[in-house]
Each structure stands twice: as structure tokens, then as C-alpha cells.
Design an enzyme around this catalytic site. Structure first.
Site, PDB file in Angstrom:
ATOM      1  N   ARG A  74       7.011 -10.372  -5.325  1.00 36.20           N
ATOM      2  CA  ARG A  74       5.960 -11.401  -5.268  1.00 36.20           C
ATOM      3  C   ARG A  74       4.903 -11.035  -4.233  1.00 36.20           C
ATOM      4  O   ARG A  74       5.233 -10.580  -3.134  1.00 36.20           O
ATOM      5  CB  ARG A  74       6.580 -12.761  -4.910  1.00 36.20           C
ATOM      6  CG  ARG A  74       7.455 -13.283  -6.007  1.00 36.20           C
ATOM      7  CD  ARG A  74       7.919 -14.717  -5.764  1.00 36.20           C
ATOM      8  NE  ARG A  74       8.986 -15.012  -6.687  1.00 36.20           N
ATOM      9  CZ  ARG A  74       8.824 -15.300  -7.986  1.00 36.20           C
ATOM     10  NH1 ARG A  74       7.605 -15.347  -8.502  1.00 36.20           N
ATOM     11  NH2 ARG A  74       9.870 -15.541  -8.758  1.00 36.20           N
ATOM     12  N   ASP A  75       3.658 -11.271  -4.607  1.00 40.70           N
ATOM     13  CA  ASP A  75       2.544 -11.028  -3.684  1.00 40.70           C
ATOM     14  C   ASP A  75       2.626 -12.031  -2.537  1.00 40.70           C
ATOM     15  O   ASP A  75       2.887 -13.218  -2.731  1.00 40.70           O
ATOM     16  CB  ASP A  75       1.211 -11.172  -4.424  1.00 40.70           C
ATOM     17  CG  ASP A  75       0.052 -10.575  -3.639  1.00 40.70           C
ATOM     18  OD1 ASP A  75      -0.511  -9.569  -4.091  1.00 40.70           O
ATOM     19  OD2 ASP A  75      -0.292 -11.129  -2.564  1.00 40.70           O
ATOM     20  N   ILE A  76       2.388 -11.550  -1.326  1.00 43.08           N
ATOM     21  CA  ILE A  76       2.514 -12.391  -0.134  1.00 43.08           C
ATOM     22  C   ILE A  76       1.384 -13.423  -0.042  1.00 43.08           C
ATOM     23  O   ILE A  76       1.532 -14.438   0.653  1.00 43.08           O
ATOM     24  CB  ILE A  76       2.561 -11.489   1.123  1.00 43.08           C
ATOM     25  CG1 ILE A  76       3.260 -12.188   2.263  1.00 43.08           C
ATOM     26  CG2 ILE A  76       1.182 -11.006   1.522  1.00 43.08           C
ATOM     27  CD1 ILE A  76       3.641 -11.267   3.413  1.00 43.08           C
ATOM     28  N   ASN A  80      -6.600  -3.038  -9.319  1.00 37.77           N
ATOM     29  CA  ASN A  80      -7.782  -2.771  -8.509  1.00 37.77           C
ATOM     30  C   ASN A  80      -7.787  -1.291  -8.135  1.00 37.77           C
ATOM     31  O   ASN A  80      -6.750  -0.755  -7.758  1.00 37.77           O
ATOM     32  CB  ASN A  80      -7.764  -3.631  -7.241  1.00 37.77           C
ATOM     33  CG  ASN A  80      -7.823  -5.113  -7.561  1.00 37.77           C
ATOM     34  OD1 ASN A  80      -8.473  -5.526  -8.509  1.00 37.77           O
ATOM     35  ND2 ASN A  80      -7.132  -5.923  -6.773  1.00 37.77           N
ATOM     36  N   VAL A  90      -4.267  -1.717  -0.741  1.00 42.27           N
ATOM     37  CA  VAL A  90      -3.055  -0.931  -0.494  1.00 42.27           C
ATOM     38  C   VAL A  90      -3.118   0.290  -1.411  1.00 42.27           C
ATOM     39  O   VAL A  90      -3.161   0.147  -2.641  1.00 42.27           O
ATOM     40  CB  VAL A  90      -1.774  -1.756  -0.754  1.00 42.27           C
ATOM     41  CG1 VAL A  90      -0.536  -0.891  -0.535  1.00 42.27           C
ATOM     42  CG2 VAL A  90      -1.725  -2.993   0.134  1.00 42.27           C
ATOM     43  N   HIS A 132      -0.765  -0.027  -8.086  1.00 41.72           N
ATOM     44  CA  HIS A 132       0.054  -1.185  -8.449  1.00 41.72           C
ATOM     45  C   HIS A 132      -0.695  -2.046  -9.443  1.00 41.72           C
ATOM     46  O   HIS A 132      -1.924  -2.024  -9.504  1.00 41.72           O
ATOM     47  CB  HIS A 132       0.432  -1.998  -7.212  1.00 41.72           C
ATOM     48  CG  HIS A 132      -0.740  -2.410  -6.387  1.00 41.72           C
ATOM     49  ND1 HIS A 132      -1.342  -1.558  -5.500  1.00 41.72           N
ATOM     50  CD2 HIS A 132      -1.436  -3.567  -6.317  1.00 41.72           C
ATOM     51  CE1 HIS A 132      -2.354  -2.179  -4.908  1.00 41.72           C
ATOM     52  NE2 HIS A 132      -2.439  -3.404  -5.395  1.00 41.72           N
TER      53      HIS A 132
HETATM   54  P1  AMP Z   1      -4.849  -4.710  -3.799  1.00 45.54           P
HETATM   55  O1  AMP Z   1      -5.851  -5.500  -3.013  1.00 45.54           O
HETATM   56  O2  AMP Z   1      -5.110  -4.638  -5.280  1.00 45.54           O
HETATM   57  O3  AMP Z   1      -4.611  -3.346  -3.178  1.00 45.54           O
HETATM   58  O4  AMP Z   1      -3.505  -5.526  -3.705  1.00 45.54           O
HETATM   59  C1  AMP Z   1      -2.679  -5.515  -2.576  1.00 45.54           C
HETATM   60  C2  AMP Z   1      -1.903  -6.796  -2.602  1.00 45.54           C
HETATM   61  O5  AMP Z   1      -0.798  -6.648  -1.733  1.00 45.54           O
HETATM   62  C3  AMP Z   1      -2.674  -8.033  -2.147  1.00 45.54           C
HETATM   63  O6  AMP Z   1      -2.729  -8.978  -3.208  1.00 45.54           O
HETATM   64  C4  AMP Z   1      -1.856  -8.538  -0.959  1.00 45.54           C
HETATM   65  O7  AMP Z   1      -1.789  -9.940  -0.891  1.00 45.54           O
HETATM   66  C5  AMP Z   1      -0.502  -7.911  -1.227  1.00 45.54           C
HETATM   67  N1  AMP Z   1       0.347  -7.725  -0.064  1.00 45.54           N
HETATM   68  C6  AMP Z   1      -0.008  -7.270   1.164  1.00 45.54           C
HETATM   69  N2  AMP Z   1       1.051  -7.208   1.980  1.00 45.54           N
HETATM   70  C7  AMP Z   1       2.122  -7.636   1.256  1.00 45.54           C
HETATM   71  C8  AMP Z   1       3.516  -7.799   1.538  1.00 45.54           C
HETATM   72  N3  AMP Z   1       4.043  -7.511   2.734  1.00 45.54           N
HETATM   73  N4  AMP Z   1       4.315  -8.269   0.543  1.00 45.54           N
HETATM   74  C9  AMP Z   1       3.798  -8.565  -0.657  1.00 45.54           C
HETATM   75  N5  AMP Z   1       2.506  -8.425  -0.983  1.00 45.54           N
HETATM   76  C10 AMP Z   1       1.669  -7.965  -0.044  1.00 45.54           C
END
Ligand code: AMP
Length: 113
Positions: free
Chosen positions: A27-29, A85, A94, A98
Site C-alpha cells: 500500500r502507498d504510504i 510515472n 522513487v 513501479h
Molecule cells: P512516484 O511518485 O510515481 O515515484 O511514486 C512513489 C510513491 O511511493 C508515492 O506515491 C509515495 O507516496 C510512495 N511512497 C513513498 N514512500 C513510501 C513508503 N515508505 N511506503 C509506501 N509507499 C511509499
């Protein structure tokens, strides 16, 4: 190593909903919808821009794992959105490729506020 590699290695916690030999889903945080799950390959691939023809199966696996999760969780028929993205203008933060799965409510027309 990215944050997501640390999740794969269990070095930082995450709410993992699926895992197999190829990928992990958690799950996204900071959820952008009632359901917001990230599907991440275990192989290091910084972005879709870095993916090559030999990654075709893996890219497909991410999409099919999201679709299977949607069916299992019972929201496939209502519908969902998958998003990847890529790089700066795509909003990638990140740099491990993904796929975002967003669901659980009408998401509106893509690209509208
Ligand atoms: P992106 O912006 O497409 O690279 O997506 C990165 C996603 O990772 C974002 O939606 C963040 O909310 C998510 N994210 C960042 N840190 C964490 C974490 N520790 N656990 C879960 N999701 C995360």
C-alpha cells in the site's frame, strides 16, 4: 538502493499485499484513492524509460498482478486506474519502476483536477 528495494529486503516496513518471485505489491504510504497499491519488480529497473525488450514480460506481470489483485479484492468490475510515472515531468519520485493501482471510488476523468 531505493526505498522500494529496502521494502523488498524487509529493511523498512510496508503493508505488503502480494509478493511472488518477480514482484512485490504494497500500500502507498500517501494514498491518492481509497485503494492505492504499488506494484514493484524485484529486478532493479529505475524507470519505464530504462526498461528494455527483455523486460517486456516483467512489465506485463506488473499490470496482470494489479488486474488479478483487483479481481480478488472485488473492485475489478467497478473499475480502477493504473499509472506509471516516468522521470521528472511524469512526477516520478522513487527511481525504481513501479505501477500505481488506484481504486475504491470514481476517479474522475484522467487529467482533470
Ligand atoms: P512516484 O511518485 O510515481 O515515484 O511514486 C512513489 C510513491 O511511493 C508515492 O506515491 C509515495 O507516496 C510512495 N511512497 C513513498 N514512500 C513510501 C513508503 N515508505 N511506503 C509506501 N509507499 C511509499
Amino acid at each position: 538502493m531505493t526505498l522500494f528495494h529496502k521494502i523488498i529486503r524487509r529493511e523498512i516496513p510496508a503493508d505488503i499485499v502480494y509478493e511472488d518471485e518477480h514482484l512485490i505489491a504494497f500500500r502507498d504510504i500517501a494514498p491518492q484513492a481509497p485503494v492505492h497499491v504499488l506494484f514493484v519488480p524485484k529486478e532493479t529497473i529505475p524507470s519505464l524509460d530504462a526498461a528494455r525488450p527483455e523486460h517486456a514480460e516483467l512489465v506485463g506481470r506488473l499490470a496482470l498482478a494489479a488486474a488479478e489483485y483487483a479481481r480478488q479484492e472485488g473492485f475489478a468490475e467497478d473499475g480502477y486506474r493504473i499509472v506509471m510515472n516516468c522521470n521528472g515531468h511524469g512526477g516520478q519520485t522513487v527511481y525504481q519502476m513501479h505501477l500505481h493501482l488506484l481504486a475504491g471510488a470514481p476517479l474522475g476523468r484522467f487529467g482533470t483536477p
